[in-house]
Design an enzyme around this catalytic site. Structure first.
Site, PDB file in Angstrom:
ATOM      1  N   CYS A  13       0.861  -1.174   0.000  1.00  0.00           N
ATOM      2  CA  CYS A  13       0.000   0.000   0.000  1.00  0.00           C
ATOM      3  C   CYS A  13       0.900   1.227   0.000  1.00  0.00           C
ATOM      4  O   CYS A  13       2.106   1.138   0.153  1.00  0.00           O
ATOM      5  CB  CYS A  13      -0.849   0.001   1.263  1.00  0.00           C
ATOM      6  SG  CYS A  13      -1.724  -1.543   1.521  1.00  0.00           S
ATOM      7  N   TRP A  26      -3.655  -2.024  -1.260  1.00  0.00           N
ATOM      8  CA  TRP A  26      -3.581  -3.285  -2.024  1.00  0.00           C
ATOM      9  C   TRP A  26      -3.937  -4.348  -0.998  1.00  0.00           C
ATOM     10  O   TRP A  26      -3.180  -4.593  -0.062  1.00  0.00           O
ATOM     11  CB  TRP A  26      -2.174  -3.498  -2.568  1.00  0.00           C
ATOM     12  CG  TRP A  26      -2.028  -4.709  -3.434  1.00  0.00           C
ATOM     13  CD1 TRP A  26      -2.297  -4.818  -4.773  1.00  0.00           C
ATOM     14  CD2 TRP A  26      -1.574  -6.010  -3.014  1.00  0.00           C
ATOM     15  NE1 TRP A  26      -2.026  -6.094  -5.212  1.00  0.00           N
ATOM     16  CE2 TRP A  26      -1.601  -6.848  -4.155  1.00  0.00           C
ATOM     17  CE3 TRP A  26      -1.156  -6.537  -1.805  1.00  0.00           C
ATOM     18  CZ2 TRP A  26      -1.218  -8.176  -4.121  1.00  0.00           C
ATOM     19  CZ3 TRP A  26      -0.789  -7.872  -1.760  1.00  0.00           C
ATOM     20  CH2 TRP A  26      -0.821  -8.681  -2.904  1.00  0.00           C
ATOM     21  N   HIS A  39      10.256 -31.330 -24.315  1.00  0.00           N
ATOM     22  CA  HIS A  39      10.084 -32.203 -23.138  1.00  0.00           C
ATOM     23  C   HIS A  39       8.732 -31.974 -22.466  1.00  0.00           C
ATOM     24  O   HIS A  39       8.576 -32.237 -21.271  1.00  0.00           O
ATOM     25  CB  HIS A  39      11.224 -31.949 -22.148  1.00  0.00           C
ATOM     26  CG  HIS A  39      12.571 -32.259 -22.717  1.00  0.00           C
ATOM     27  ND1 HIS A  39      13.029 -33.534 -22.954  1.00  0.00           N
ATOM     28  CD2 HIS A  39      13.545 -31.427 -23.161  1.00  0.00           C
ATOM     29  CE1 HIS A  39      14.222 -33.481 -23.495  1.00  0.00           C
ATOM     30  NE2 HIS A  39      14.575 -32.217 -23.622  1.00  0.00           N
ATOM     31  N   GLU A  67       1.046  -9.541 -17.074  1.00  0.00           N
ATOM     32  CA  GLU A  67       0.790  -8.462 -16.124  1.00  0.00           C
ATOM     33  C   GLU A  67      -0.202  -7.437 -16.642  1.00  0.00           C
ATOM     34  O   GLU A  67      -1.055  -6.968 -15.911  1.00  0.00           O
ATOM     35  CB  GLU A  67       2.096  -7.707 -15.848  1.00  0.00           C
ATOM     36  CG  GLU A  67       2.978  -8.297 -14.808  1.00  0.00           C
ATOM     37  CD  GLU A  67       4.032  -7.304 -14.398  1.00  0.00           C
ATOM     38  OE1 GLU A  67       4.903  -6.988 -15.225  1.00  0.00           O
ATOM     39  OE2 GLU A  67       3.979  -6.848 -13.269  1.00  0.00           O
ATOM     40  N   GLU A 111      10.777 -12.639 -19.311  1.00  0.00           N
ATOM     41  CA  GLU A 111      10.358 -11.247 -19.117  1.00  0.00           C
ATOM     42  C   GLU A 111       9.208 -10.897 -20.043  1.00  0.00           C
ATOM     43  O   GLU A 111       8.221 -10.269 -19.650  1.00  0.00           O
ATOM     44  CB  GLU A 111      11.555 -10.318 -19.345  1.00  0.00           C
ATOM     45  CG  GLU A 111      11.237  -8.847 -19.556  1.00  0.00           C
ATOM     46  CD  GLU A 111      10.538  -8.173 -18.382  1.00  0.00           C
ATOM     47  OE1 GLU A 111      10.421  -8.809 -17.325  1.00  0.00           O
ATOM     48  OE2 GLU A 111      10.109  -7.027 -18.540  1.00  0.00           O
ATOM     49  N   ARG A 170       1.500   1.928  -5.893  1.00  0.00           N
ATOM     50  CA  ARG A 170       1.859   0.946  -4.871  1.00  0.00           C
ATOM     51  C   ARG A 170       0.673   0.062  -4.503  1.00  0.00           C
ATOM     52  O   ARG A 170       0.827  -0.944  -3.810  1.00  0.00           O
ATOM     53  CB  ARG A 170       2.377   1.632  -3.612  1.00  0.00           C
ATOM     54  CG  ARG A 170       3.558   2.559  -3.838  1.00  0.00           C
ATOM     55  CD  ARG A 170       3.948   3.242  -2.558  1.00  0.00           C
ATOM     56  NE  ARG A 170       4.303   2.251  -1.561  1.00  0.00           N
ATOM     57  CZ  ARG A 170       5.526   1.696  -1.452  1.00  0.00           C
ATOM     58  NH1 ARG A 170       6.472   2.061  -2.290  1.00  0.00           N
ATOM     59  NH2 ARG A 170       5.785   0.795  -0.550  1.00  0.00           N
ATOM     60  N   LYS A 208       3.193  -1.907  -7.507  1.00  0.00           N
ATOM     61  CA  LYS A 208       4.537  -1.661  -8.034  1.00  0.00           C
ATOM     62  C   LYS A 208       5.608  -2.212  -7.115  1.00  0.00           C
ATOM     63  O   LYS A 208       6.606  -2.753  -7.568  1.00  0.00           O
ATOM     64  CB  LYS A 208       4.754  -0.159  -8.214  1.00  0.00           C
ATOM     65  CG  LYS A 208       6.110   0.207  -8.752  1.00  0.00           C
ATOM     66  CD  LYS A 208       6.316  -0.303 -10.143  1.00  0.00           C
ATOM     67  CE  LYS A 208       7.643   0.097 -10.732  1.00  0.00           C
ATOM     68  NZ  LYS A 208       7.894  -0.565 -12.041  1.00  0.00           N
ATOM     69  N   ASN A 230       0.844   0.099   5.986  1.00  0.00           N
ATOM     70  CA  ASN A 230       1.319  -0.688   4.844  1.00  0.00           C
ATOM     71  C   ASN A 230       2.075  -1.869   5.437  1.00  0.00           C
ATOM     72  O   ASN A 230       2.982  -1.691   6.230  1.00  0.00           O
ATOM     73  CB  ASN A 230       2.251   0.151   3.969  1.00  0.00           C
ATOM     74  CG  ASN A 230       2.911  -0.709   2.890  1.00  0.00           C
ATOM     75  OD1 ASN A 230       2.388  -1.750   2.516  1.00  0.00           O
ATOM     76  ND2 ASN A 230       4.072  -0.286   2.417  1.00  0.00           N
ATOM     77  N   GLY A 231       1.674  -3.088   5.064  1.00  0.00           N
ATOM     78  CA  GLY A 231       2.377  -4.265   5.567  1.00  0.00           C
ATOM     79  C   GLY A 231       1.381  -5.307   6.064  1.00  0.00           C
ATOM     80  O   GLY A 231       0.201  -5.267   5.739  1.00  0.00           O
ATOM     81  N   LYS A 241       5.500  -9.735 -18.806  1.00  0.00           N
ATOM     82  CA  LYS A 241       4.941  -8.440 -19.220  1.00  0.00           C
ATOM     83  C   LYS A 241       3.549  -8.612 -19.809  1.00  0.00           C
ATOM     84  O   LYS A 241       2.621  -7.881 -19.516  1.00  0.00           O
ATOM     85  CB  LYS A 241       5.891  -7.811 -20.249  1.00  0.00           C
ATOM     86  CG  LYS A 241       6.355  -6.423 -20.078  1.00  0.00           C
ATOM     87  CD  LYS A 241       6.817  -5.818 -18.814  1.00  0.00           C
ATOM     88  CE  LYS A 241       6.965  -6.528 -17.588  1.00  0.00           C
ATOM     89  NZ  LYS A 241       8.042  -6.361 -16.722  1.00  0.00           N
TER      90      LYS A 241
END
Ligand code: AGP
Length: 611
Positions: free
Chosen positions: A2, A75, A507, A491, A484, A27, A606, A101-102, A488
């Site tokens: 957050c 969040w 495989h 996300e 990556e 955030r 983020k 936050n946490g 992307k």
């Protein structure tokens, strides 16, 4: 994760907190809440609701007076995205207000005990135990600051907190334990925030706070203490954040702006760090550990997400060119393994935000085991940057989009600089060092030449926007780029994508391939090109569509695959800095075609400051 912000000073607090929340929104953004205290009317105005801040400001009473305010952008961790779970939270008497936050790991035990004592809870959150705990200590006769200290000693987990008690209208309390919090000190005004971006609203002068510290900003001055009440010296600094960075400029979104900034970010990261004639690098942050670096026998890189893929690229060239045993560990796994590290191990933490809880925890674990720790971090003064023994800052500039792009390419560049630094102290020749550094300097222009194809890549992304699954393939240096690219796309578009080493496809993953499951294959002309082309043929034999990224001039793929994107030639070890650009663009444009909120993708934040 957050974002929290608090202001106390001589100005109207609410506009500052609202603007600060806009800068912290990346955030976490599933709900918003603010409190402002009007000293004249002795009134609290509190408004909180699910949804984004742009909706919040349409209904909130922004004309409220008051020179103290706190705010929160959430969040969700404990409790759904509801009005009652949004922050701030308060005590029974509705006098003590907290934004957090946490994660409070022992909140249930505390909550049960407080309920037995008659406290009434409204939300499902862990945060709500904090105001009630302080209230309980006040009931037991403790003085307010001591009640805060005792509460901070009891709660366990990760937290960055702001606490306001309407019985003490001149006092704003900030505290942190394994959660980012920074204090800005202006002219008779103070601002707390989760990171430096809102601080510059009033000042560039900051106080960095460490775990276990609580700040009492009271009647125009501040004191910093440990949770035990011992005074702590202020760690002062100056932030270099510029307001223009918080602006999209001519771009519709931060993500596309930051993709187009990748060449400039690389130039800024390299600037002043190359001694071309000597084929060496000059890294000021490493001067005090040069002797220990010479003794290093093993490198372990710890990171999460995109940063871990940059580290994976580094793993290949550290071993190929510096000839040092190198491994990459996902930070969230590192501390649960029994990693074999000692004082001859260099642990490199790669992190854009410098606040990722898993990566920070891995750094602390490495330090306990005696390893030399080094940070490759983008945010100056961040917790990881202040925890490691030394560091190399990525000068990528502020990255606001949740999806990391320019941080990825600058992290790889930083790892190249570090590798050269180590390799030239070992067996790397002057010629090899000069060749790599010389080519590195060519890359920003080569990146710009790829960005000129952005419209072609947009058309390609729109062409493939109806597919529900993608497979990303790459070998050696381009396997991490495939990881990556897949991340992307996931996300920002919410489409399923997975990456696997091209050689691994036969495989198992090849079972996925049919005409509805396209593949993006990274196939630059390099040492593994022929093998990768065999994989392309295996896909085509099963009617799978293929988009290939290959080197300019390599025409043979035109007849083999469905679409081709060309990138300039460069050294094999530097290819990722170029081959990733089309994948960043592809993900962005496909997500835009689907109408996604690319800068604020659902469920994400983020900076992941919880484990
Ligand atoms: C990248 O696009 C993601 N937002 C995420 O994987 C991110 O890279 C990861 O959380 C690590 O963040 P950091 O670099 O700030 O430590």
């Amino acid at each position: 994760m957050c974002g929290i912000i608090g202001y106390i000073g001589s100005k109207r607090a609410l506009p500052i907190v609202i603007e600060g929340l806009k800068r912290l929104e990346y955030r976490g953004y599933d709900s918003i809440g603010v409190l402002v205290y009007d000293q004249d009317k002795k009134e609290v105005y509190l408004e909180k609701q699910p949804g984004r801040i742009q909706e919040f400001v349409k209904t909130a009473q922004l004309d409220k007076e008051g020179s103290l305010a706190i705010g929160h952008t959430r969040w969700a961790t404990h409790g759904g995205v509801t009005k009652v779970n949004a922050h701030p939270h308060w005590d029974c008497a509705k006098k003590i207000f907290v934004v957090h936050n946490g994660i409070i790991e022992n909140f249930q035990v505390i909550k049960n005990s407080l309920v037995e004592k008659g406290h009434k809870f409204r939300s499902e959150t862990d945060t709500e135990v904090i105001p009630h705990l302080i209230e309980e200590f006040l009931k037991q006769g403790l003085e307010y600051k001591e009640a805060v200290r005792q509460s901070l000693k009891i709660v366990k987990g990760s937290f960055a907190l702001l606490i306001f008690n309407s019985d003490y209208p001149q006092l704003l309390v900030g505290a942190r334990f394994s959660g980012p919090l920074i204090l800005g000190v202006g002219d008779n005004e103070f601002i707390f925030a989760s990171d430096p971006t809102p601080i510059s609203l009033i000042t560039k002068n900051v106080i960095y706070l460490d775990d276990g510290e609580v700040v009492f900003v009271d009647k125009g001055s501040y004191t910093i203490e440990s949770f035990l009440g011992h005074e702590v010296a202020a760690k002062k600094g100056v932030i270099d954040f510029e307001i223009k960075e918080a602006d999209k400029g001519d771009f519709p979104d931060f993500m596309i702006k930051e993709i187009f900034e990748e060449p400039l970010a690389l130039e800024n990261t390299l600037r002043g760090r190359l001694i071309l004639q000597e084929g060496r690098t000059k890294l000021g942050g490493l001067e005090m550990i040069e002797e220990r670096l010479r003794q290093i026998e093993k490198v372990v890189m710890v990171a999460c997400g995109t940063a871990s893929y940059a580290a994976l690229v580094g793993e290949y060239f550290f071993e190929e060119y510096a000839e040092i045993t190198t491994e990459v560990d996902l930070a969230s796994e590192f501390r649960y393994r029994k990693p074999i590290i000692n004082d001859k191990t260099l642990v490199v933490a790669v992190s854009q935000s410098g606040e990722t809880a898993d990566t920070l925890a891995a750094v602390k674990e490495a330090k306990e085991k005696g390893a030399l720790t080094l940070g490759i971090v983008n945010v100056v003064g961040s917790t990881i940057a202040r925890t490691v023994d030394a560091g190399i800052y990525s000068h990528a500039g502020s990255e606001f989009a949740v999806a990391s792009t320019k941080a990825f390419t600058t992290q790889i560049a930083d790892l190249v600089l570090l590798m050269i630094f180590l390799a030239r102290e070992r067996k790397m020749s002057l010629v090899a060092g000069k060749e790599i550094l010389g080519e590195l300097l060519e890359l920003p222009e080569k990146m710009r030449s790829i960005l000129l194809q952005s419209d072609k890549i947009r058309i390609l992304a729109e062409k493939y926007s109806a597919y529900k699954n993608f497979l990303y393939l790459g070998r050696k240096y381009n396997f991490p780029v495939a990881l990556e690219g897949a991340l992307k796309l996931k996300e920002v578009s919410y489409i399923h994508a997975e990456a696997c080493p091209a050689g691994e496809m036969k495989h198992g993953p090849i079972a996925l391939i049919d005409e509805n499951f396209p593949s993006l294959v990274l196939a630059p002309k390099d040492s593994v090109y022929e093998k990768t082309i065999s994989n392309v043929q295996e896909i085509k034999a099963r009617k799978g569509k293929v988009i290939a990224v290959t080197t300019i001039g390599n025409q043979e793929l035109e007849r083999l695959v469905d679409d081709v994107i060309y990138i300039p030639q460069t050294l094999e070890m530097l290819t990722p800095l170029l081959s990733v650009i089309p994948l960043h663009l592809f993900a962005y444009y496909l997500a835009k075609k689907l109408g996604r909120d690319v800068d604020r993708p659902r469920n994400l934040a983020k900076s992941v400051t919880v484990e």
